[in-house]
Design an enzyme around this catalytic site. Sequence first.
Site, mmCIF file in Angstrom:
data_model
loop_
_atom_site.group_PDB
_atom_site.id
_atom_site.type_symbol
_atom_site.label_atom_id
_atom_site.label_comp_id
_atom_site.label_asym_id
_atom_site.label_seq_id
_atom_site.Cartn_x
_atom_site.Cartn_y
_atom_site.Cartn_z
ATOM 1 N N SER A 150 0.946 -1.117 -0.086
ATOM 2 C CA SER A 150 0.069 0.065 -0.110
ATOM 3 C C SER A 150 0.868 1.280 -0.027
ATOM 4 O O SER A 150 1.866 1.444 0.580
ATOM 5 C CB SER A 150 -0.902 -0.102 1.169
ATOM 6 N N HIS A 164 -1.863 7.228 -5.117
ATOM 7 C CA HIS A 164 -2.260 6.058 -4.078
ATOM 8 C C HIS A 164 -2.385 4.565 -4.870
ATOM 9 O O HIS A 164 -3.317 4.734 -5.844
ATOM 10 C CB HIS A 164 -3.437 6.283 -3.171
ATOM 11 N N ASN A 166 -2.790 0.069 -3.902
ATOM 12 C CA ASN A 166 -3.024 -0.843 -2.822
ATOM 13 C C ASN A 166 -3.394 -2.170 -3.462
ATOM 14 O O ASN A 166 -4.371 -2.247 -4.485
ATOM 15 C CB ASN A 166 -3.992 -0.544 -1.879
ATOM 16 N N TYR A 167 -2.643 -3.250 -3.418
ATOM 17 C CA TYR A 167 -2.851 -4.605 -3.741
ATOM 18 C C TYR A 167 -2.818 -5.447 -2.738
ATOM 19 O O TYR A 167 -1.761 -5.464 -2.094
ATOM 20 C CB TYR A 167 -2.256 -4.820 -5.144
ATOM 21 N N ARG A 168 -3.926 -6.637 -2.340
ATOM 22 C CA ARG A 168 -4.054 -7.138 -1.411
ATOM 23 C C ARG A 168 -4.623 -8.444 -1.677
ATOM 24 O O ARG A 168 -5.379 -8.557 -2.513
ATOM 25 C CB ARG A 168 -4.577 -6.534 -0.051
ATOM 26 N N GLY A 317 -3.466 -5.556 17.414
ATOM 27 C CA GLY A 317 -1.797 -5.421 17.221
ATOM 28 C C GLY A 317 -1.616 -4.659 15.772
ATOM 29 O O GLY A 317 -0.396 -5.117 15.566
ATOM 30 N N SER A 318 -2.545 -4.267 15.296
ATOM 31 C CA SER A 318 -1.995 -3.745 13.739
ATOM 32 C C SER A 318 -1.045 -2.466 14.269
ATOM 33 O O SER A 318 -1.395 -1.747 15.479
ATOM 34 C CB SER A 318 -2.990 -3.110 13.047
ATOM 35 N N ARG A 319 -0.421 -1.947 13.298
ATOM 36 C CA ARG A 319 0.623 -0.631 13.628
ATOM 37 C C ARG A 319 -0.056 0.365 13.149
ATOM 38 O O ARG A 319 -0.104 0.643 12.098
ATOM 39 C CB ARG A 319 1.715 -1.248 12.721
#
Length: 360
Positions: A150, A164, A166-168, A317-319
């Site tokens: 991202s 921008h 993003n590939y997921r 727990g994500s940053r």
Amino acid sequence: GALGGLGVALGLWRRQTALAAAREDEEEERELRQRFMAPPVSGLRELRRRRRELRSRMELLIMETQAEVCRALAALDPGASFAVDTWERKEGGGGISCVLQDGEVFEKAGVNVSVVSGLLSEEAARQMRSRGKSLKAKDGKLPFCAMGVSSVIHPKNPHVPTMHFNYRYFEIEEADGTKQWWFGGGTDLTPTYLNEEDAIHFHKTLKEACDKHDLKLYPKYKKWCDDYFYIKHRGERRGIGGIFFDDVDSPSKEEVFQFVKSCAKAVVPCYVPIVKKHRHDSFTPEEKLWQQLRRGRYVEFNLIYDRGTKFGLLTPGSRIESILMSLPLTARWEYMHTPPESSKEAEILEVLRNPKDWVH
């Protein structure tokens, strides 16, 4: 005696084999360090062991995309460099954040990779069910694996657009052991001022990437992008669009992966020529002010509507630093600001309120 000799020879052969394997590992590690911004989250051995699995191939693709984009941007802004920050998530997985701040060309450019796994929170699962996914949890738990690359790029010059992409990839294991998987992503452009030539170049490059797979994809994902990046409370789009898709799980895993790969490979060619063309353009304090106001809109969309930001904030727990990397270094909100009629500022607003077809 012969058996003893055989034992020694076997021991020697094992040692040599182990040494050769270690040397091979070192060489591969060196080669991957040159290829990527940092070693992969899942570790080389694990990726090699599962090299045929789509999860591993997707992780390698997002690592390659990160390195490709970072190197292309660094070449445009020679005085600046990316800070590379690797992080771990105690619930499983981690990521690599590459951020460039206060360069000559880019005020802030971030390219993140994350590979996380664990159990989906109730809130995140609810969000997915509301999008039509029927997920059967086991004892209220849904094991998942999510990975993606991202990026948001905020240039200093108001004549260079923000970009921008993003590939997921997402995988969930249900109570009966069946796996649900899907891909999502997109690439979109947010100019402060409209340049038709740039808009056409950007959209054409993305259309070519889509057309390799199916001629129906570009018009479908272009419309999806216009609809998704809509700031409802302002009645305008965030930018001039591009492509956007989510929850894509057909025709087959391999075909969707190849499509995502084509889109990821189109990022540098759709954007870098536009930066090269405008990075030395002169601009006025008024143009800089308009850029700051448009950045405010960017922040509004990302914090109120963006699905990725919401999912990240709901994942234990994500940053947070990596999730909010998409926000610009500076932005501005002025009370009741309205640009003069038939000004360059009013021109871009018209396109944001009524999206255009750039390629036909």
